[in-house]
Scaffold this active site. Structure first.
Site, PDB file in Angstrom:
ATOM      1  N   HIS A 118       0.807  -1.218   0.000  1.00 43.19           N
ATOM      2  CA  HIS A 118       0.000   0.000   0.000  1.00 43.19           C
ATOM      3  C   HIS A 118       0.844   1.273   0.000  1.00 43.19           C
ATOM      4  O   HIS A 118       1.867   1.375   0.663  1.00 43.19           O
ATOM      5  CB  HIS A 118      -0.913   0.013   1.231  1.00 43.19           C
ATOM      6  CG  HIS A 118      -0.146   0.052   2.531  1.00 43.19           C
ATOM      7  ND1 HIS A 118       0.231   1.222   3.140  1.00 43.19           N
ATOM      8  CD2 HIS A 118       0.324  -0.934   3.314  1.00 43.19           C
ATOM      9  CE1 HIS A 118       0.889   0.960   4.261  1.00 43.19           C
ATOM     10  NE2 HIS A 118       0.961  -0.349   4.396  1.00 43.19           N
ATOM     11  N   ASP A 119       0.398   2.236  -0.793  1.00 47.61           N
ATOM     12  CA  ASP A 119       0.957   3.596  -0.816  1.00 47.61           C
ATOM     13  C   ASP A 119       2.394   3.661  -1.312  1.00 47.61           C
ATOM     14  O   ASP A 119       3.042   4.696  -1.179  1.00 47.61           O
ATOM     15  CB  ASP A 119       0.869   4.249   0.578  1.00 47.61           C
ATOM     16  CG  ASP A 119      -0.554   4.296   1.106  1.00 47.61           C
ATOM     17  OD1 ASP A 119      -1.380   4.981   0.489  1.00 47.61           O
ATOM     18  OD2 ASP A 119      -0.843   3.620   2.110  1.00 47.61           O
ATOM     19  N   GLY A 136       5.045  -1.118   2.712  1.00 48.98           N
ATOM     20  CA  GLY A 136       4.227   0.067   2.523  1.00 48.98           C
ATOM     21  C   GLY A 136       5.022   1.360   2.476  1.00 48.98           C
ATOM     22  O   GLY A 136       6.034   1.521   3.161  1.00 48.98           O
TER      23      GLY A 136
END
Length: 256
Positions: A118-119, A136
């Protein structure tokens, strides 16, 4: 071009000349551009945004929810640019409220089994090796190469035109143009072959080499090494990018 055995949600938006294989799954809230090849049993979940001319191999999953306990179901995306090859069993998760999106640029090769969490942001022209795991909020700049089975700690920054050898565990930031290897991971020289392949002149490579020598082989601490670079190395965009990475980009400290 679209197998009758594929599932495509009525709300998904599919561009022209796309090939979608049997048992591929394309969820609602998915947007893909033109000339993409989605092979059998690939999965594009809600929040996927894809450009043109990508090839997605069987078992790849793009847009799955983050593996992050702070995620609360917010609307986020997993964004893939153009001309990427995403091999078998690659996973690219959506963003969280932190950044709202996970981004993979264009002209990348993501090899079998690698994970982009994520991200995170992967630039363009990168190669990510088999089974490499990117945690992440990692940032990987253009033209970086990560070999197989590399583990990248969350929030790490990997600059462009460098190479990480297979099996490394990274918990520090990687400045541009260098090779990182061994265990524990450390500076292992300049990526001279890669720089020559990318068209860097001998003069530029020499400047990069001298700057890296001051950082890693002179006995100076990093701050003093940067001062010496500013004083002794001819100014050029590539040397400036090394200084900028150390002073303004790196958040975890650079690899030793």
């Amino acid at each position: 071009m679209i197998s009758p055995l594929a599932y495509i949600d009525p709300e998904a938006k599919i561009g022209e000349n796309c090939e979608i294989g049997a048992f591929a799954y394309i969820d609602k809230n998915v947007v893909i551009g033109d000339n993409n090849t989605i092979m059998p049993q690939a999965t594009l979940l809600s929040g996927t945004r894809m450009g043109n001319n990508n090839t997605i191999f069987p078992g790849a999953v793009i847009g799955a929810v983050p593996q992050d306990l702070k995620f609360r179901g917010e609307e986020t995306t997993a964004e893939v640019g153009d001309n990427n090859t995403i091999r078998e069993n690659v996973t690219i998760n959506r963003g969280t409220a932190s950044k709202g999106k996970t981004v993979v640029g264009s002209n990348n090769l993501l090899m079998e089994g690698c994970h982009v969490a994520h991200d995170s942001e992967v630039g363009s022209g990168c190669i990510i090796g088999n089974s490499t795991k990117i945690a992440g909020e990692v940032e990987i700049a253009d033209n970086a190469i990560l070999s197989a089975n590399v583990l990248v700690h969350q929030f790490s920054r990997i600059a462009g035109y460098g190479m990480v050898q297979g099996g490394c565990r990274l918990n520090k930031d990687i400045p541009p143009y260098i090779i990182v290897g061994r265990e524990p991971a450390r500076y292992s020289g300049l990526n001279i072959v890669g720089l020559r392949r990318r068209g860097f002149s001998n003069e530029t490579i020499n400047n990069i080499h001298n700057a890296s020598r001051l950082i890693y082989n002179s006995g100076y601490n990093v701050s003093d090494a940067v001062k010496k670079i500013k004083e002794e190395i001819p100014q050029c965009p590539e040397v400036d990018s090394i200084i900028n990475f150390i002073e303004n980009v790196s958040t975890r400290g650079i690899i030793g």
